[in-house]
Design a protein around this motif. Sequence first.
Motif, mmCIF file in Angstrom:
data_model
loop_
_atom_site.group_PDB
_atom_site.id
_atom_site.type_symbol
_atom_site.label_atom_id
_atom_site.label_comp_id
_atom_site.label_asym_id
_atom_site.label_seq_id
_atom_site.Cartn_x
_atom_site.Cartn_y
_atom_site.Cartn_z
ATOM 1 N N VAL A 197 -38.878 20.702 -42.139
ATOM 2 C CA VAL A 197 -38.137 19.929 -43.127
ATOM 3 C C VAL A 197 -36.914 19.297 -42.471
ATOM 4 O O VAL A 197 -36.276 19.869 -41.590
ATOM 5 N N LYS A 198 -36.600 18.086 -42.906
ATOM 6 C CA LYS A 198 -35.497 17.318 -42.352
ATOM 7 C C LYS A 198 -35.158 16.195 -43.321
ATOM 8 O O LYS A 198 -35.913 15.949 -44.273
ATOM 9 N N PRO A 199 -34.050 15.480 -43.136
ATOM 10 C CA PRO A 199 -33.767 14.346 -44.007
ATOM 11 C C PRO A 199 -34.908 13.338 -44.016
ATOM 12 O O PRO A 199 -35.490 13.031 -42.971
ATOM 13 N N GLY A 200 -35.221 12.844 -45.198
ATOM 14 C CA GLY A 200 -36.372 11.961 -45.370
ATOM 15 C C GLY A 200 -37.568 12.673 -45.948
ATOM 16 O O GLY A 200 -38.514 12.021 -46.406
ATOM 17 N N THR A 221 -29.009 22.972 -41.222
ATOM 18 C CA THR A 221 -29.859 23.973 -41.865
ATOM 19 C C THR A 221 -30.063 23.639 -43.346
ATOM 20 O O THR A 221 -31.192 23.485 -43.797
ATOM 21 N N ALA A 222 -28.964 23.543 -44.075
ATOM 22 C CA ALA A 222 -29.032 23.193 -45.493
ATOM 23 C C ALA A 222 -29.083 21.681 -45.648
ATOM 24 O O ALA A 222 -28.503 20.923 -44.851
ATOM 25 N N TRP A 233 -28.205 16.113 -44.027
ATOM 26 C CA TRP A 233 -27.788 17.489 -43.786
ATOM 27 C C TRP A 233 -26.469 17.743 -44.497
ATOM 28 O O TRP A 233 -25.632 16.851 -44.616
ATOM 29 N N LYS A 234 -26.290 18.966 -44.935
ATOM 30 C CA LYS A 234 -25.024 19.312 -45.589
ATOM 31 C C LYS A 234 -23.889 19.447 -44.592
ATOM 32 O O LYS A 234 -22.746 19.099 -44.881
#
Length: 599
Positions: free
Chosen positions: A520-523, A453-454, A447-448
């Motif tokens: 959507v998510k990290p990975g 979100t970003a 995540w940013k």
Amino acid sequence: MLLRLGCASLALAIFTQFTAGSAEAQVERRSPQKPRVASEPVKPIATQGPLMSLVSLNQQRMYVYDANGLVVQTRVSSGRTGHETPKGIYSILEKKIDHTSNIYLDAKMPHMQRLTMTGIALHGGVIPGYPASGGCVRLPYDFARRFFGMTDINQRVVIAPDVNAPVAFEHSLLFSALPSVTSKTGALRDHADAGSRAVKVGVDVAEAVLGVTSAHAATEPAGRTLESAADARRAERQTLVDGIAKAGDRRTAAAEGERSALKALGDARTAAKEARNAAAKAAREASKAKGELHSQERKIKSIVARIPKNESKIRADKLEELRTQEAEERARIAPATEAAERAAAAAKTAANDAKAAEAAITSAQNALKAAKAEIKEAANAEASAKKAVAAFDRREENRALPVSVFVSSQTGMVQVRQGFELVVEAQATIENPEVPLDTFIFSAVDWKDGTKTALRWTATEVNEYSTGLPAYNEDTGSRKKKAPEQPIAMPAPTDAAKATRTLDRIKLSPDVSAKLAEVVKPGSTLIVSSYDVSKSETKYAGTDFIVQMPEVVAKITKPTPRPVEVVNESSGGCFFFCSSYSNSQTKKKRVGGGKSTVW
């Protein structure tokens, strides 16, 4: 004697004192050292975020990257000539510490991490310095143990002649997650309205799943949040559950219709039997009446035949008698004719009634068939509705997992998988579709910020051809001779401008983007390629997008037969006493494949 005993006792005391002191001193000297542990637990290498493993076939090395860059590299051994490791994009499908191959005659493959369902994996093995495996990627044993603790299911593995290092990347096509209500200013006020709109969207989606024409198009409501999306999914699931109830009611009504049809069929058969009996009786009566009429007609003909044409040849009294008999018989034939006509009409009516009864049976049979078909269709509809609910629940369970997106210029389609299951398939818009897309992997690594979100993305180019890095020399690499030591060249960074040009050609529909924003998510990864997914791999359940460049059909389609012990005991003559030689007559044969050898 006493003197000897005293000397011996004194010597024993001095020796005991000396050994005790030396032992204490030895304990004091060894006390600072830590005792050795027979088997210390393997400590995995510290990483952050999802991993990307890049296997270079030319260099016979594997490079592992995380969210912060290169983590570790190691030597590998890929498939030998004739059993080359297929190039492409894979993901880890299964992990097993102690694995025994069911293809390569029970070969041991410690710390196995499966890449395909047809025999390609990462596992510990001997690294001779050249390609020597049967198609898998061998890792050093110690590294395989450590690497096993670093990876997770669904993490990407790239196998290519030369590899490119991931680089930080941003593009408008790359997905962002929906915000939460608590992270949006003023979202709490609008949550109720967003929830009502979400219910409408969920009903539309459920109607599409059940095959019902929607009364209105599903549009993305303004200000969507994770909470409103959750409300829409709850409404969608409730509609699916209602579909189960409706299908159950339909099946119950169909069962009642079947019982009514069975009763109607029984009544029709009873009525048809009575009608057939009545028709048979009327036919017999008509036949009898017709027979009587024919009998009267024969009598008249007999009397007329006795009257000669020249009446002068018969006496007058005899002629008068015949005339009288003819008149009497003609008087009797009128009632017989009427009776025969009435009986024939009754027989015809009874026959028509019997035909109508048979038609009623046919109609009742058709109604019964229709009722049974309705029961079957209702049962199928109920089963489909239950499957839809089960699939929905399974997708909900998989929502915590990363999502994989694949866009192919060969098919022009975008496909989405989550938890190794296909959840979305739609048409993608690709500019100049006749020009193949370059192959890239875009990975969401973190995540940013705290709003979640970003996302931070990286781009990794995958080439099926060599790009000029120092390569393994096949002329010097063999089982007997190792390749000379060559300087290790780090992978060149991916061309971000080329990745941008590739994504600029792709456009996804708003519906696909909206669904991706929920999961959507990290990975998560986005793969774009000119190739299609490997058909020989995606036919298996529990697999991810596997892109082979080009696709390689597995050479081994059936497991190698395992050896079977066949014991042939010679019938010796010993009864109670048998020597060791008599037991040695037993032979064990190894039977497998096309040969039999004595162990």
